[in-house]
Design a protein around this motif. Structure first.
Motif, PDB file in Angstrom:
ATOM      1  N   GLU A 124       0.828  -1.202  -0.054  1.00  0.00           N
ATOM      2  CA  GLU A 124      -0.062  -0.058  -0.106  1.00  0.00           C
ATOM      3  C   GLU A 124       0.645   1.383   0.046  1.00  0.00           C
ATOM      4  OE1 GLU A 124      -2.721  -0.486   3.288  1.00  0.00           O
ATOM      5  OE2 GLU A 124      -3.573  -2.302   2.497  1.00  0.00           O
ATOM      6  N   THR A 125       2.105   1.292  -0.146  1.00  0.00           N
ATOM      7  CA  THR A 125       3.092   2.287  -0.136  1.00  0.00           C
ATOM      8  C   THR A 125       3.105   2.880  -1.565  1.00  0.00           C
ATOM      9  OG1 THR A 125       4.934   1.034  -0.427  1.00  0.00           O
ATOM     10  CG2 THR A 125       4.125   1.486   1.782  1.00  0.00           C
ATOM     11  N   GLU A 126       3.690   4.214  -1.561  1.00  0.00           N
ATOM     12  CA  GLU A 126       3.961   4.831  -2.609  1.00  0.00           C
ATOM     13  C   GLU A 126       5.030   4.463  -3.545  1.00  0.00           C
ATOM     14  OE1 GLU A 126       1.864   7.217  -4.545  1.00  0.00           O
ATOM     15  OE2 GLU A 126       0.622   6.950  -2.654  1.00  0.00           O
ATOM     16  N   ASP A 127       5.888   4.017  -2.866  1.00  0.00           N
ATOM     17  CA  ASP A 127       7.096   3.464  -3.765  1.00  0.00           C
ATOM     18  C   ASP A 127       6.599   2.089  -4.189  1.00  0.00           C
ATOM     19  OD1 ASP A 127       9.275   5.119  -2.993  1.00  0.00           O
ATOM     20  OD2 ASP A 127       9.136   4.161  -0.919  1.00  0.00           O
ATOM     21  N   PHE A 128       5.978   1.116  -3.706  1.00  0.00           N
ATOM     22  CA  PHE A 128       5.256  -0.090  -4.571  1.00  0.00           C
ATOM     23  C   PHE A 128       4.353   0.371  -5.402  1.00  0.00           C
ATOM     24  CE2 PHE A 128       2.461  -3.433  -5.247  1.00  0.00           C
ATOM     25  CZ  PHE A 128       3.560  -4.685  -5.428  1.00  0.00           C
ATOM     26  N   LYS A 129       3.583   1.154  -5.299  1.00  0.00           N
ATOM     27  CA  LYS A 129       2.664   1.629  -6.378  1.00  0.00           C
ATOM     28  C   LYS A 129       3.427   2.018  -7.450  1.00  0.00           C
ATOM     29  CE  LYS A 129      -1.076   2.400  -3.030  1.00  0.00           C
ATOM     30  NZ  LYS A 129      -2.320   1.913  -3.192  1.00  0.00           N
ATOM     31  N   LYS A 130       4.531   2.623  -7.456  1.00  0.00           N
ATOM     32  CA  LYS A 130       5.454   3.272  -8.621  1.00  0.00           C
ATOM     33  C   LYS A 130       5.890   2.093  -9.390  1.00  0.00           C
ATOM     34  CE  LYS A 130       7.714   6.992  -6.433  1.00  0.00           C
ATOM     35  NZ  LYS A 130       8.849   7.829  -6.010  1.00  0.00           N
ATOM     36  N   LEU A 131       5.914   0.733  -9.089  1.00  0.00           N
ATOM     37  CA  LEU A 131       6.210  -0.294  -9.672  1.00  0.00           C
ATOM     38  C   LEU A 131       5.019  -0.575 -10.658  1.00  0.00           C
ATOM     39  CD1 LEU A 131       7.618  -3.006  -6.986  1.00  0.00           C
ATOM     40  CD2 LEU A 131       8.957  -1.539  -8.611  1.00  0.00           C
ATOM     41  N   GLU A 132       3.809  -0.224 -10.281  1.00  0.00           N
ATOM     42  CA  GLU A 132       2.600  -0.410 -11.336  1.00  0.00           C
ATOM     43  C   GLU A 132       2.702   0.825 -12.111  1.00  0.00           C
ATOM     44  OE1 GLU A 132      -0.829  -2.569  -9.469  1.00  0.00           O
ATOM     45  OE2 GLU A 132      -0.155  -1.371  -7.735  1.00  0.00           O
ATOM     46  N   THR A 133       2.720   2.025 -11.739  1.00  0.00           N
ATOM     47  CA  THR A 133       2.431   2.950 -12.401  1.00  0.00           C
ATOM     48  C   THR A 133       3.802   3.242 -13.457  1.00  0.00           C
ATOM     49  OG1 THR A 133       3.604   4.452 -10.890  1.00  0.00           O
ATOM     50  CG2 THR A 133       0.880   4.391 -11.002  1.00  0.00           C
ATOM     51  N   GLU A 134       5.016   2.655 -13.212  1.00  0.00           N
ATOM     52  CA  GLU A 134       6.000   2.968 -14.307  1.00  0.00           C
ATOM     53  C   GLU A 134       6.060   1.649 -15.099  1.00  0.00           C
ATOM     54  OE1 GLU A 134       9.307   3.676 -11.739  1.00  0.00           O
ATOM     55  OE2 GLU A 134       8.403   5.680 -10.948  1.00  0.00           O
ATOM     56  N   ASN A 135       5.256   0.701 -15.220  1.00  0.00           N
ATOM     57  CA  ASN A 135       5.192  -0.333 -16.073  1.00  0.00           C
ATOM     58  C   ASN A 135       6.217  -1.375 -15.768  1.00  0.00           C
ATOM     59  OD1 ASN A 135       2.852   0.608 -17.156  1.00  0.00           O
ATOM     60  ND2 ASN A 135       4.131   1.309 -19.082  1.00  0.00           N
ATOM     61  N   VAL A 136       6.586  -1.740 -14.184  1.00  0.00           N
ATOM     62  CA  VAL A 136       7.412  -2.574 -13.893  1.00  0.00           C
ATOM     63  C   VAL A 136       6.701  -3.831 -13.689  1.00  0.00           C
ATOM     64  CG1 VAL A 136       9.162  -3.215 -12.149  1.00  0.00           C
ATOM     65  CG2 VAL A 136       8.948  -1.009 -13.017  1.00  0.00           C
ATOM     66  N   ILE A 137       5.550  -3.995 -13.052  1.00  0.00           N
ATOM     67  CA  ILE A 137       4.634  -5.025 -12.662  1.00  0.00           C
ATOM     68  C   ILE A 137       3.417  -4.649 -12.986  1.00  0.00           C
ATOM     69  CG2 ILE A 137       6.304  -5.687 -10.751  1.00  0.00           C
ATOM     70  CD1 ILE A 137       4.074  -4.829  -8.832  1.00  0.00           C
ATOM     71  N   GLY A 169       5.934 -16.079   3.505  1.00  0.00           N
ATOM     72  CA  GLY A 169       6.178 -15.159   4.583  1.00  0.00           C
ATOM     73  C   GLY A 169       6.255 -13.581   4.322  1.00  0.00           C
ATOM     74  N   LEU A 170       6.340 -12.823   5.325  1.00  0.00           N
ATOM     75  CA  LEU A 170       6.475 -11.383   5.213  1.00  0.00           C
ATOM     76  C   LEU A 170       8.135 -11.174   4.696  1.00  0.00           C
ATOM     77  CD1 LEU A 170       5.493  -8.740   5.955  1.00  0.00           C
ATOM     78  CD2 LEU A 170       6.289  -9.147   8.229  1.00  0.00           C
ATOM     79  N   PRO A 171       8.105 -10.520   3.604  1.00  0.00           N
ATOM     80  CA  PRO A 171       9.729 -10.323   3.106  1.00  0.00           C
ATOM     81  C   PRO A 171      10.220  -9.700   4.291  1.00  0.00           C
ATOM     82  CG  PRO A 171       8.196  -9.845   1.475  1.00  0.00           C
ATOM     83  CD  PRO A 171       7.329 -10.092   2.775  1.00  0.00           C
ATOM     84  N   SER A 202      11.302  -3.415  -3.575  1.00  0.00           N
ATOM     85  CA  SER A 202      11.104  -2.677  -5.094  1.00  0.00           C
ATOM     86  C   SER A 202      12.148  -2.882  -5.976  1.00  0.00           C
ATOM     87  CB  SER A 202      10.617  -1.211  -4.938  1.00  0.00           C
ATOM     88  OG  SER A 202       9.281  -1.226  -4.121  1.00  0.00           O
ATOM     89  N   LYS A 203      13.603  -2.390  -5.319  1.00  0.00           N
ATOM     90  CA  LYS A 203      14.726  -2.707  -5.907  1.00  0.00           C
ATOM     91  C   LYS A 203      15.004  -4.137  -6.509  1.00  0.00           C
ATOM     92  CE  LYS A 203      19.733  -1.698  -5.713  1.00  0.00           C
ATOM     93  NZ  LYS A 203      19.936  -2.498  -6.594  1.00  0.00           N
ATOM     94  N   GLU A 204      14.604  -4.916  -5.745  1.00  0.00           N
ATOM     95  CA  GLU A 204      14.905  -6.414  -6.137  1.00  0.00           C
ATOM     96  C   GLU A 204      14.115  -6.894  -7.140  1.00  0.00           C
ATOM     97  OE1 GLU A 204      15.204 -10.931  -4.199  1.00  0.00           O
ATOM     98  OE2 GLU A 204      14.284  -9.427  -2.911  1.00  0.00           O
ATOM     99  N   ILE A 205      12.693  -6.355  -7.173  1.00  0.00           N
ATOM    100  CA  ILE A 205      11.794  -6.649  -8.292  1.00  0.00           C
ATOM    101  C   ILE A 205      12.481  -5.724  -9.462  1.00  0.00           C
ATOM    102  CG2 ILE A 205       9.515  -6.159  -9.479  1.00  0.00           C
ATOM    103  CD1 ILE A 205       8.579  -6.509  -6.305  1.00  0.00           C
ATOM    104  N   ARG A 206      12.791  -4.588  -9.484  1.00  0.00           N
ATOM    105  CA  ARG A 206      13.242  -3.848 -10.665  1.00  0.00           C
ATOM    106  C   ARG A 206      14.777  -4.423 -10.973  1.00  0.00           C
ATOM    107  NH1 ARG A 206      11.147   1.178 -11.229  1.00  0.00           N
ATOM    108  NH2 ARG A 206       9.761   2.003  -9.520  1.00  0.00           N
ATOM    109  N   ASP A 207      15.571  -5.163 -10.226  1.00  0.00           N
ATOM    110  CA  ASP A 207      16.714  -5.743 -10.814  1.00  0.00           C
ATOM    111  C   ASP A 207      16.297  -6.927 -11.511  1.00  0.00           C
ATOM    112  OD1 ASP A 207      18.354  -3.618  -9.530  1.00  0.00           O
ATOM    113  OD2 ASP A 207      18.652  -4.764  -7.808  1.00  0.00           O
TER     114      ASP A 207
END
Length: 148
Positions: free
Chosen positions: A59-72, A126-128, A136-141
């Motif tokens: 629910e954080t802005e940093d995570f939501k950027k992954l969606e808005t920036e077409n990462v996930i 479980g909980l990362p 988010s960085k791990e997903i981007r990498d």
């Protein structure tokens, strides 16, 4: 008798198509936009680590950027227990189908990063342990590595 059998087969077939609609739509979108799919299994009203995962990461802005920036493309397969939080029958069937395919052990929370074809690239049981920025960085990498 043939009519009844045909009707039953049509119903079963249509449920199978409906049950995978979010995943199939996510695969199509991911392929078109060069994105990955993040599939999260949660118990939103009973699983404390699931609730923490959503509050502190999803629910954080940093995570939501992954969606808005077409990462996930993000899919949440939720399994609430409280009567007031119950999902529609179609969504329950779809989530059960996703669990059969990707979470047969019934782990919660369980998060998978998938290729556009649905291949598992990374999983978190479980909980990362990472905070949202590291997660988010791990997903981007992983996405950047997929391009190569």
């Amino acid at each position: 008798m043939k009519t009844i059998l045909s009707a039953i087969l049509m119903v079963v077939f249509s449920i199978g198509i409906q049950a995978q609609s979010r995943l199939e739509n996510a695969k199509k979108q991911a392929a078109e936009n060069n994105e990955l799919i993040l599939l999260n299994f949660s118990g939103s009203d009973w699983c404390i680590p699931c609730i923490k995962l959503h509050k502190n990461i999803i629910e954080t802005e940093d995570f939501k950027k992954l969606e808005t920036e077409n990462v996930i493309v993000y899919i949440n397969a939720d399994f609430p227990r409280n009567k007031k939080n119950q999902l529609s029958p179609d969504l329950k069937k779809e989530n059960a189908s996703l669990a059969d395919q990707y979470n047969p052990k019934g782990l919660f929370p369980y998060t998978l990063l998938l290729s556009p074809e649905g291949k598992i690239l990374k999983s978190w049981e479980g909980l990362p342990s990472e905070n949202v920025l590291a997660f988010s960085k791990e997903i981007r990498d992983i996405k950047d590595h997929q391009k190569q």
